[in-house]
Structure formats: structure tokens, C-alpha cells
Write an enzyme that holds these catalytic residues in place. Structure first.
Site, PDB file in Angstrom:
ATOM      1  N   TYR A 158       0.843  -1.216   0.000  1.00  0.00           N
ATOM      2  CA  TYR A 158       0.000   0.000   0.000  1.00  0.00           C
ATOM      3  C   TYR A 158       0.873   1.260   0.000  1.00  0.00           C
ATOM      4  O   TYR A 158       0.612   2.215  -0.742  1.00  0.00           O
ATOM      5  CB  TYR A 158      -0.892  -0.065   1.234  1.00  0.00           C
ATOM      6  CG  TYR A 158      -1.910   1.036   1.388  1.00  0.00           C
ATOM      7  CD1 TYR A 158      -3.114   1.012   0.678  1.00  0.00           C
ATOM      8  CD2 TYR A 158      -1.707   2.079   2.288  1.00  0.00           C
ATOM      9  CE1 TYR A 158      -4.063   2.016   0.855  1.00  0.00           C
ATOM     10  CE2 TYR A 158      -2.654   3.081   2.468  1.00  0.00           C
ATOM     11  CZ  TYR A 158      -3.827   3.044   1.746  1.00  0.00           C
ATOM     12  OH  TYR A 158      -4.771   4.035   1.931  1.00  0.00           O
ATOM     13  N   LYS A 162       0.891   4.066  -2.846  1.00  0.00           N
ATOM     14  CA  LYS A 162       0.508   5.450  -2.543  1.00  0.00           C
ATOM     15  C   LYS A 162       1.660   6.425  -2.829  1.00  0.00           C
ATOM     16  O   LYS A 162       1.424   7.573  -3.207  1.00  0.00           O
ATOM     17  CB  LYS A 162       0.047   5.566  -1.083  1.00  0.00           C
ATOM     18  CG  LYS A 162      -1.288   4.854  -0.801  1.00  0.00           C
ATOM     19  CD  LYS A 162      -2.380   5.293  -1.752  1.00  0.00           C
ATOM     20  CE  LYS A 162      -3.785   5.013  -1.241  1.00  0.00           C
ATOM     21  NZ  LYS A 162      -4.807   5.319  -2.260  1.00  0.00           N
TER      22      LYS A 162
HETATM   23  P1  NAP Z   1     -13.354   2.185   1.619  1.00  0.00           P
HETATM   24  O1  NAP Z   1     -14.374   2.648   2.614  1.00  0.00           O
HETATM   25  O2  NAP Z   1     -12.796   0.815   1.738  1.00  0.00           O
HETATM   26  O3  NAP Z   1     -13.943   2.409   0.150  1.00  0.00           O
HETATM   27  C1  NAP Z   1     -13.201   2.067  -0.992  1.00  0.00           C
HETATM   28  C2  NAP Z   1     -14.148   1.843  -2.142  1.00  0.00           C
HETATM   29  O4  NAP Z   1     -13.368   1.465  -3.294  1.00  0.00           O
HETATM   30  C3  NAP Z   1     -15.140   0.697  -1.876  1.00  0.00           C
HETATM   31  O5  NAP Z   1     -16.445   1.086  -2.222  1.00  0.00           O
HETATM   32  C4  NAP Z   1     -14.604  -0.398  -2.773  1.00  0.00           C
HETATM   33  O6  NAP Z   1     -15.581  -1.308  -3.252  1.00  0.00           O
HETATM   34  C5  NAP Z   1     -14.036   0.401  -3.935  1.00  0.00           C
HETATM   35  N1  NAP Z   1     -13.146  -0.411  -4.752  1.00  0.00           N
HETATM   36  C6  NAP Z   1     -12.219  -1.306  -4.333  1.00  0.00           C
HETATM   37  N2  NAP Z   1     -11.625  -1.901  -5.377  1.00  0.00           N
HETATM   38  C7  NAP Z   1     -12.187  -1.377  -6.483  1.00  0.00           C
HETATM   39  C8  NAP Z   1     -11.990  -1.609  -7.872  1.00  0.00           C
HETATM   40  N3  NAP Z   1     -11.094  -2.490  -8.331  1.00  0.00           N
HETATM   41  N4  NAP Z   1     -12.740  -0.907  -8.756  1.00  0.00           N
HETATM   42  C9  NAP Z   1     -13.665  -0.005  -8.316  1.00  0.00           C
HETATM   43  N5  NAP Z   1     -13.885   0.250  -7.012  1.00  0.00           N
HETATM   44  C10 NAP Z   1     -13.158  -0.433  -6.096  1.00  0.00           C
HETATM   45  O7  NAP Z   1     -12.078   3.153   1.630  1.00  0.00           O
HETATM   46  P2  NAP Z   1     -11.894   4.685   2.097  1.00  0.00           P
HETATM   47  O8  NAP Z   1     -11.380   4.671   3.480  1.00  0.00           O
HETATM   48  O9  NAP Z   1     -13.097   5.489   1.735  1.00  0.00           O
HETATM   49  O10 NAP Z   1     -10.660   5.103   1.162  1.00  0.00           O
HETATM   50  C11 NAP Z   1     -10.808   5.771  -0.081  1.00  0.00           C
HETATM   51  C12 NAP Z   1      -9.422   6.098  -0.626  1.00  0.00           C
HETATM   52  O11 NAP Z   1      -8.715   6.902   0.324  1.00  0.00           O
HETATM   53  C13 NAP Z   1      -8.549   4.877  -0.875  1.00  0.00           C
HETATM   54  O12 NAP Z   1      -7.755   5.079  -2.015  1.00  0.00           O
HETATM   55  C14 NAP Z   1      -7.690   4.818   0.364  1.00  0.00           C
HETATM   56  O13 NAP Z   1      -6.502   4.122   0.124  1.00  0.00           O
HETATM   57  C15 NAP Z   1      -7.481   6.289   0.636  1.00  0.00           C
HETATM   58  N6  NAP Z   1      -7.135   6.583   2.025  1.00  0.00           N
HETATM   59  C16 NAP Z   1      -7.972   6.299   3.068  1.00  0.00           C
HETATM   60  C17 NAP Z   1      -7.578   6.613   4.375  1.00  0.00           C
HETATM   61  C18 NAP Z   1      -8.451   6.331   5.573  1.00  0.00           C
HETATM   62  O14 NAP Z   1      -8.013   6.596   6.704  1.00  0.00           O
HETATM   63  N7  NAP Z   1      -9.675   5.839   5.425  1.00  0.00           N
HETATM   64  C19 NAP Z   1      -6.344   7.213   4.610  1.00  0.00           C
HETATM   65  C20 NAP Z   1      -5.520   7.498   3.526  1.00  0.00           C
HETATM   66  C21 NAP Z   1      -5.921   7.185   2.238  1.00  0.00           C
HETATM   67  P3  NAP Z   1     -15.924  -2.665  -2.409  1.00  0.00           P
HETATM   68  O15 NAP Z   1     -16.697  -2.193  -1.246  1.00  0.00           O
HETATM   69  O16 NAP Z   1     -16.705  -3.485  -3.356  1.00  0.00           O
HETATM   70  O17 NAP Z   1     -14.591  -3.268  -2.054  1.00  0.00           O
END
Ligand code: NAP
Length: 257
Positions: A158, A162
Site C-alpha cells: 500500500y 501510494k
Molecule cells: P473504503 O471505505 O474501503 O472504500 C473504498 C471503495 O473502493 C469501496 O467502495 C470499494 O468497493 C471500492 N473499490 C475497491 N476496489 C475497487 C476496484 N477495483 N474498482 C472499483 N472500485 C473499487 O475506503 P476509504 O477509506 O473510503 O478510502 C478511499 C481512498 O482513500 C482509498 O484510495 C484509500 O486508500 C485512501 N485513504 C484512506 C484513508 C483512511 O483513513 N480511510 C487514509 C488514507 C488514504 P468494495 O466495497 O466493493 O470493495
């Protein structure tokens, strides 16, 4: 009755991984900013709640099912979005997955899956959307990086993805600038979503304790919310942010470097 003129800043935006979490908040925010929004996620049916919330608040959204790591699915999705909502000129590469493990336990599949969604996904989506941006001579790409790009135990895959997205962002900013396309990255810190809940579960810490532990290290003294990231995305997408490109904005409640 004549149709009201389209405001100049009403565009078609695509937000990937927008069924929930940060992506859903970005989709809602861009819709509130006046854009038509394609809510893209793996399964179209999972986008229903995000789409309904936008349409019920007077916005315009459609749900699109596609795996961002699948070139054919991406081409079909972007073609459908262009036909249904107009040429997409705003792209937010937000879809993401975690396959955390210490290096000696990380499988080839864990590595490839994370690279596939974050890096290959952002590449395929950006390549498909830039054709419309170049045609329109205007565009915005926002990539979701992470504070993990700076290194994080158990996240070799990851963190590499990133950090890779930051290099991808800067390169696209250089290549696409001449077409009035800006490309920036947001690197969130701890944001409360299903992703952070899943991490707490994996490490076996009750979620409230997990949050409290994270908050203790955050200068503003609270966890981030998806809306915090949506506000940053909204800024990068604005018409008057056209001189801001190739930047990585850490949105983490304090400084990161
Ligand atoms: P999340 O709640 O897990 O949501 C991610 C979404 O992406 C889910 O709806 C998932 O679908 C979808 N997804 C996964 N694989 C996919 C694919 N191949 N094609 C299309 N859609 C796909 O994550 P989040 O926390 O909102 O994070 C969103 C972004 O922010 C990510 O890139 C994450 O790495 C980044 N981020 C998050 C945090 C944090 O603290 N939350 C911190 C830094 C960066 P499914 O439900 O079907 O898997």
C-alpha cells in the site's frame, strides 16, 4: 420554456470507489458544487445509496459498475459516462483496497491486488478520461494518496502504491498542463471509514480504542471525516485552482513530511 444556460463550472465528474467512505463524500460534495457525477464502484448496485442521496438533494448522479484495474471495463464505463452525462473532465481516483501484512507474510496476490487497484486503476482511468479532457482543453484529476506513502509498518504494498501515485500525479501534471488539465494528490491521514474499521479488526483492537490511539497523535485532536477529504478535492477541482498542479496535499490534522 427555454432551458436555463449551463453555468460554466458545471462539468461531468467521475469518482471511483464512490459507493462508500471517502469516495461517497467526494461524489456528494462535487454534486453540491454543481457537477454531474458518475458514482463508480465495483458493483453498480452498491452505488445506489450514494446516487440516491445526490439525486434527492437536487444533484445529478448515475451509478456505474466497473473494476478500475480492468482495461475493458474502464473503457466501457468511461464511454457510458460520456454518453449519459457528457464528456467526463473531472476524475477522482479514489478506489482502494488494503492487503496489509508484514513483508515476510505478504503474498504475491496481496502485492498484485493493491498495485492493480491503486496504480493500474489510476493509470487506466486517467488514460481513458484524459482523451475527453484534451478534447475539452480543460480538466482536473485528483488522486488519493495517503500518509502511508511516507512508510507504514505492515503496508509495503500500500505504501509503495501510494508513493507511486505521487510520482504519477506529478508526471501527469507535467504532461497535461498544456491542455489546462491540473493533476493533484490528496494524502489523507486517519479518516474514519470502513477501511479504518477493517484495520482495527485485523489488528484485534476495539474500534474506539483504535481511534483514540490515532487521535492522540493528531495535532487538531480529532479523527478525520470523509467530508474533510471532500473539501480538499472540491478545492482542487475549482475553476480558480487552475494554477495549482502537481501538488500533494496532506490532509491529516497536522503536518506530515
Ligand atoms: P473504503 O471505505 O474501503 O472504500 C473504498 C471503495 O473502493 C469501496 O467502495 C470499494 O468497493 C471500492 N473499490 C475497491 N476496489 C475497487 C476496484 N477495483 N474498482 C472499483 N472500485 C473499487 O475506503 P476509504 O477509506 O473510503 O478510502 C478511499 C481512498 O482513500 C482509498 O484510495 C484509500 O486508500 C485512501 N485513504 C484512506 C484513508 C483512511 O483513513 N480511510 C487514509 C488514507 C488514504 P468494495 O466495497 O466493493 O470493495
Amino acid at each position: 420554456m427555454t432551458e436555463a444556460p449551463t453555468p460554466p463550472d458545471q462539468r461531468t465528474a467521475v469518482v471511483t470507489g464512490a459507493a462508500r467512505g471517502i469516495g461517497a463524500a467526494i461524489a456528494a460534495r462535487l454534486a453540491a458544487d454543481g457537477h454531474r457525477v458518475a458514482v463508480l464502484d465495483l458493483r453498480e448496485e452498491d452505488t445506489a445509496a450514494t446516487v440516491e442521496a445526490i439525486n434527492n438533494s437536487g444533484g445529478k448522479a448515475v451509478g456505474v459498475g466497473a473494476d478500475v484495474s480492468d482495461a475493458d471495463a474502464v473503457a466501457a464505463a468511461v464511454g457510458r459516462i460520456a454518453a449519459e452525462l457528457g464528456p467526463p473532465t473531472i476524475l477522482v481516483n479514489n478506489a482502494g483496497i488494503l492487503r496489509d501484512n508484514l513483508l515476510f507474510k505478504m503474498t504475491d496476490t496481496d502485492w498484485d491486488a493493491v498495485m492493480g487497484v491503486h496504480l493500474r486503476g489510476a493509470f487506466l482511468m486517467s488514460r481513458a478520461v484524459q482523451a475527453h479532457q484534451v478534447q475539452a482543453q480543460w480538466g482536473r484529476i485528483v488522486n488519493l494518496s495517503s500518509t502511508s506513502a511516507l512508510g507504514n509498518r505492515g503496508q509495503a504494498n500500500y505504501a509503495a502504491a501510494k508513493a507511486g501515485l505521487q510520482g504519477f500525479t506529478k508526471t501527469l501534471a507535467i504532461e497535461l498542463g498544456r491542455y489546462n488539465v491540473t493533476v493533484n494528490a490528496i494524502a489523507p491521514g486517519f479518516i474514519e471509514t470502513d477501511m479504518t474499521r477493517a484495520t482495527a479488526e485485523r489488528v484485534g483492537v476495539p474500534y474506539p480504542d483504535f481511534v483514540a490511539h490515532a487521535v492522540a497523535e493528531i495535532p487538531v485532536g480529532r479523527a478525520g471525516a470523509p467530508a474533510d477529504i471532500a473539501a480538499a478535492a472540491s478545492f482542487f477541482v475549482r475553476e480558480d485552482a487552475s494554477f495549482v498542479s502537481g501538488q500533494v496535499l496532506y490532509v491529516a490534522g497536522g503536518p506530515k513530511d
